[in-house]
Design a protein around this motif. Structure first.
Motif, PDB file in Angstrom:
ATOM      1  N   TRP A 104      13.505  46.175  22.564  1.00  0.00           N
ATOM      2  CA  TRP A 104      12.339  45.461  22.900  1.00  0.00           C
ATOM      3  C   TRP A 104      11.585  45.372  21.440  1.00  0.00           C
ATOM      4  O   TRP A 104      11.053  44.267  21.106  1.00  0.00           O
ATOM      5  CB  TRP A 104      11.427  46.283  23.697  1.00  0.00           C
ATOM      6  CG  TRP A 104      10.359  45.411  24.119  1.00  0.00           C
ATOM      7  CD1 TRP A 104       9.849  44.539  25.208  1.00  0.00           C
ATOM      8  CD2 TRP A 104       8.835  45.237  23.321  1.00  0.00           C
ATOM      9  NE1 TRP A 104       8.794  44.184  25.293  1.00  0.00           N
ATOM     10  CE2 TRP A 104       8.209  44.355  24.123  1.00  0.00           C
ATOM     11  CE3 TRP A 104       8.442  45.840  22.353  1.00  0.00           C
ATOM     12  CZ2 TRP A 104       6.833  43.933  23.626  1.00  0.00           C
ATOM     13  CZ3 TRP A 104       7.183  45.794  21.944  1.00  0.00           C
ATOM     14  CH2 TRP A 104       6.336  44.728  22.650  1.00  0.00           C
ATOM     15  N   ALA A 105      11.639  46.405  20.776  1.00  0.00           N
ATOM     16  CA  ALA A 105      10.758  46.392  19.296  1.00  0.00           C
ATOM     17  C   ALA A 105      11.374  45.280  18.381  1.00  0.00           C
ATOM     18  O   ALA A 105      10.865  44.569  17.877  1.00  0.00           O
ATOM     19  CB  ALA A 105      10.744  47.744  18.882  1.00  0.00           C
ATOM     20  N   ALA A 106      13.018  45.479  18.247  1.00  0.00           N
ATOM     21  CA  ALA A 106      13.652  44.550  17.515  1.00  0.00           C
ATOM     22  C   ALA A 106      13.468  43.136  17.819  1.00  0.00           C
ATOM     23  O   ALA A 106      13.273  42.339  16.900  1.00  0.00           O
ATOM     24  CB  ALA A 106      15.098  45.002  17.434  1.00  0.00           C
ATOM     25  N   LYS A 107      13.464  42.853  19.013  1.00  0.00           N
ATOM     26  CA  LYS A 107      13.251  41.244  19.394  1.00  0.00           C
ATOM     27  C   LYS A 107      11.870  41.052  18.933  1.00  0.00           C
ATOM     28  O   LYS A 107      11.745  39.760  18.662  1.00  0.00           O
ATOM     29  CB  LYS A 107      13.540  41.443  20.962  1.00  0.00           C
ATOM     30  CG  LYS A 107      15.159  41.650  21.041  1.00  0.00           C
ATOM     31  CD  LYS A 107      15.362  41.196  22.859  1.00  0.00           C
ATOM     32  CE  LYS A 107      16.947  41.223  23.033  1.00  0.00           C
ATOM     33  NZ  LYS A 107      17.427  40.949  24.188  1.00  0.00           N
ATOM     34  N   ARG A 117      11.386  41.860   7.406  1.00  0.00           N
ATOM     35  CA  ARG A 117      11.071  42.586   6.488  1.00  0.00           C
ATOM     36  C   ARG A 117      10.982  44.152   7.276  1.00  0.00           C
ATOM     37  O   ARG A 117      11.519  45.131   6.573  1.00  0.00           O
ATOM     38  CB  ARG A 117       9.748  42.620   5.603  1.00  0.00           C
ATOM     39  CG  ARG A 117       9.358  43.513   4.475  1.00  0.00           C
ATOM     40  CD  ARG A 117       8.248  42.808   3.714  1.00  0.00           C
ATOM     41  NE  ARG A 117       7.015  43.082   4.450  1.00  0.00           N
ATOM     42  CZ  ARG A 117       6.496  44.185   4.220  1.00  0.00           C
ATOM     43  NH1 ARG A 117       6.672  45.286   3.779  1.00  0.00           N
ATOM     44  NH2 ARG A 117       5.185  44.406   4.867  1.00  0.00           N
ATOM     45  N   TYR A 118      10.269  44.464   8.233  1.00  0.00           N
ATOM     46  CA  TYR A 118      10.102  45.780   8.696  1.00  0.00           C
ATOM     47  C   TYR A 118      11.488  46.070   9.454  1.00  0.00           C
ATOM     48  O   TYR A 118      11.825  47.420   9.409  1.00  0.00           O
ATOM     49  CB  TYR A 118       8.926  45.805  10.026  1.00  0.00           C
ATOM     50  CG  TYR A 118       7.795  45.094   9.713  1.00  0.00           C
ATOM     51  CD1 TYR A 118       7.071  45.774   8.270  1.00  0.00           C
ATOM     52  CD2 TYR A 118       7.033  44.396  10.435  1.00  0.00           C
ATOM     53  CE1 TYR A 118       5.977  45.110   7.971  1.00  0.00           C
ATOM     54  CE2 TYR A 118       5.790  43.889   9.879  1.00  0.00           C
ATOM     55  CZ  TYR A 118       5.175  44.288   8.556  1.00  0.00           C
ATOM     56  OH  TYR A 118       3.998  44.003   8.286  1.00  0.00           O
ATOM     57  N   LEU A 119      12.365  45.082  10.012  1.00  0.00           N
ATOM     58  CA  LEU A 119      13.608  45.802  10.340  1.00  0.00           C
ATOM     59  C   LEU A 119      14.409  46.171   9.310  1.00  0.00           C
ATOM     60  O   LEU A 119      15.305  46.935   9.507  1.00  0.00           O
ATOM     61  CB  LEU A 119      14.226  44.407  11.283  1.00  0.00           C
ATOM     62  CG  LEU A 119      13.578  44.242  12.486  1.00  0.00           C
ATOM     63  CD1 LEU A 119      13.838  43.064  13.008  1.00  0.00           C
ATOM     64  CD2 LEU A 119      13.823  45.368  13.783  1.00  0.00           C
ATOM     65  N   PRO A 140      21.786  57.778  13.712  1.00  0.00           N
ATOM     66  CA  PRO A 140      20.987  56.941  13.177  1.00  0.00           C
ATOM     67  C   PRO A 140      21.895  55.651  12.814  1.00  0.00           C
ATOM     68  O   PRO A 140      21.286  54.414  13.176  1.00  0.00           O
ATOM     69  CB  PRO A 140      20.634  57.492  11.745  1.00  0.00           C
ATOM     70  CG  PRO A 140      20.729  59.046  12.043  1.00  0.00           C
ATOM     71  CD  PRO A 140      21.736  59.118  13.022  1.00  0.00           C
ATOM     72  N   ASN A 141      23.133  55.672  12.549  1.00  0.00           N
ATOM     73  CA  ASN A 141      23.956  54.547  12.335  1.00  0.00           C
ATOM     74  C   ASN A 141      24.061  53.354  13.465  1.00  0.00           C
ATOM     75  O   ASN A 141      24.041  52.343  13.594  1.00  0.00           O
ATOM     76  CB  ASN A 141      25.280  54.700  11.805  1.00  0.00           C
ATOM     77  CG  ASN A 141      25.138  54.766  10.220  1.00  0.00           C
ATOM     78  OD1 ASN A 141      24.375  54.235   9.605  1.00  0.00           O
ATOM     79  ND2 ASN A 141      26.087  55.681   9.735  1.00  0.00           N
ATOM     80  N   GLU A 142      24.218  54.243  14.713  1.00  0.00           N
ATOM     81  CA  GLU A 142      24.351  53.775  16.210  1.00  0.00           C
ATOM     82  C   GLU A 142      22.847  53.011  16.488  1.00  0.00           C
ATOM     83  O   GLU A 142      22.820  51.740  16.716  1.00  0.00           O
ATOM     84  CB  GLU A 142      24.724  54.545  17.314  1.00  0.00           C
ATOM     85  CG  GLU A 142      25.655  55.205  17.349  1.00  0.00           C
ATOM     86  CD  GLU A 142      26.312  56.153  18.172  1.00  0.00           C
ATOM     87  OE1 GLU A 142      27.467  56.394  18.336  1.00  0.00           O
ATOM     88  OE2 GLU A 142      25.405  56.992  18.547  1.00  0.00           O
ATOM     89  N   ARG A 143      21.852  53.587  15.980  1.00  0.00           N
ATOM     90  CA  ARG A 143      20.585  52.972  16.111  1.00  0.00           C
ATOM     91  C   ARG A 143      20.223  51.638  15.413  1.00  0.00           C
ATOM     92  O   ARG A 143      19.726  50.773  15.774  1.00  0.00           O
ATOM     93  CB  ARG A 143      19.363  53.997  16.077  1.00  0.00           C
ATOM     94  CG  ARG A 143      18.062  53.745  16.495  1.00  0.00           C
ATOM     95  CD  ARG A 143      17.145  54.701  16.292  1.00  0.00           C
ATOM     96  NE  ARG A 143      15.782  54.400  16.893  1.00  0.00           N
ATOM     97  CZ  ARG A 143      14.832  55.078  16.862  1.00  0.00           C
ATOM     98  NH1 ARG A 143      14.558  56.282  16.109  1.00  0.00           N
ATOM     99  NH2 ARG A 143      13.403  54.553  17.377  1.00  0.00           N
ATOM    100  N   ALA A 144      20.707  51.892  14.260  1.00  0.00           N
ATOM    101  CA  ALA A 144      20.406  50.614  13.334  1.00  0.00           C
ATOM    102  C   ALA A 144      21.472  49.726  13.622  1.00  0.00           C
ATOM    103  O   ALA A 144      20.872  48.457  13.558  1.00  0.00           O
ATOM    104  CB  ALA A 144      20.877  51.314  11.927  1.00  0.00           C
ATOM    105  N   LEU A 147      19.492  47.920  16.657  1.00  0.00           N
ATOM    106  CA  LEU A 147      18.311  47.211  16.268  1.00  0.00           C
ATOM    107  C   LEU A 147      18.836  45.663  15.574  1.00  0.00           C
ATOM    108  O   LEU A 147      18.207  44.854  15.821  1.00  0.00           O
ATOM    109  CB  LEU A 147      17.490  47.994  15.047  1.00  0.00           C
ATOM    110  CG  LEU A 147      16.887  49.250  15.611  1.00  0.00           C
ATOM    111  CD1 LEU A 147      16.055  49.877  14.195  1.00  0.00           C
ATOM    112  CD2 LEU A 147      16.010  49.092  16.683  1.00  0.00           C
ATOM    113  N   ARG A 148      19.862  46.001  14.869  1.00  0.00           N
ATOM    114  CA  ARG A 148      20.599  44.755  14.182  1.00  0.00           C
ATOM    115  C   ARG A 148      20.862  43.730  15.420  1.00  0.00           C
ATOM    116  O   ARG A 148      20.670  42.479  15.152  1.00  0.00           O
ATOM    117  CB  ARG A 148      21.432  45.137  13.277  1.00  0.00           C
ATOM    118  CG  ARG A 148      22.299  43.847  12.442  1.00  0.00           C
ATOM    119  CD  ARG A 148      23.302  44.139  11.791  1.00  0.00           C
ATOM    120  NE  ARG A 148      24.670  44.227  12.586  1.00  0.00           N
ATOM    121  CZ  ARG A 148      25.186  43.531  13.693  1.00  0.00           C
ATOM    122  NH1 ARG A 148      24.718  42.360  13.610  1.00  0.00           N
ATOM    123  NH2 ARG A 148      26.023  44.046  14.416  1.00  0.00           N
TER     124      ARG A 148
END
Length: 168
Positions: A104-107, A117-119, A140-144, A147-148
């Motif tokens: 939700w936040a990434a979208k 920039r924040y992403l 952390p890599n899965e989370r990144a 988000l991508r």
């Protein structure tokens, strides 16, 4: 540190995010709208227990630790804003699921002024963390990567071009 083999891929991705972000004033950022605008944001490190931010859904409230915000902002300027938007995601979706709030936040940021920039900042922060698995977030890599993917999905939806009917 990013593996040397993947560094060009990561840098290309980060550059592509920046290119897709429209030019805006430096102070522009995602701002809560509608019912979310009424959610109180309280500065209280005791409530966050060492995290940058946490949310309560019933009644809705977001707690932010200014100390952690400053630490994140010092090394990864803008990443701290993702965490605030992430907490709004918990409230907007009425969920405790971290992956749903992340997406939700990434979208939300993908379509916001300076959101790219924040992403970029939060993805860089996550990619530089040790790859320890969290039951709530994954590595952390899965989370990144989540988000991508969510940000790209939002951009793809926004970039769908409806063909203009031909004149006869």
């Amino acid at each position: 540190m990013v593996n040397r083999r993947f560094r060009p891929v990561v840098l290309a991705f980060l550059a592509s995010l920046l290119v897709l972000v429209p030019a805006t004033r430096a102070s522009a950022q995602w701002v809560a709208q509608g019912a979310l605008a009424a959610v109180p944001v309280v500065m209280n490190c005791n409530e966050t227990r060492g995290d940058v931010a946490v949310s309560r859904r019933h009644p809705p409230a977001i707690y932010v630790c200014p100390t952690v915000v400053r630490l994140i902002r010092k090394k990864y300027p803008g990443a701290e804003h993702f965490y605030l938007v992430h907490e709004y995601g918990h409230i907007a979706e009425d969920t405790a699921d971290e992956a749903i709030a992340d997406c939700w936040a990434a979208k939300a940021l993908a379509g916001a002024p300076n959101g790219g920039r924040y992403l970029v900042a939060v993805i860089e922060l996550l990619r530089r963390r040790p790859d320890e698995r969290s039951p709530r977030y994954g590595t952390p890599n899965e989370r990144a990567e989540r988000l991508r993917f969510c940000a790209e999905e939002e951009r793809a939806d926004a970039l769908v071009v409806v063909p203009t009917p031909r004149r006869r």
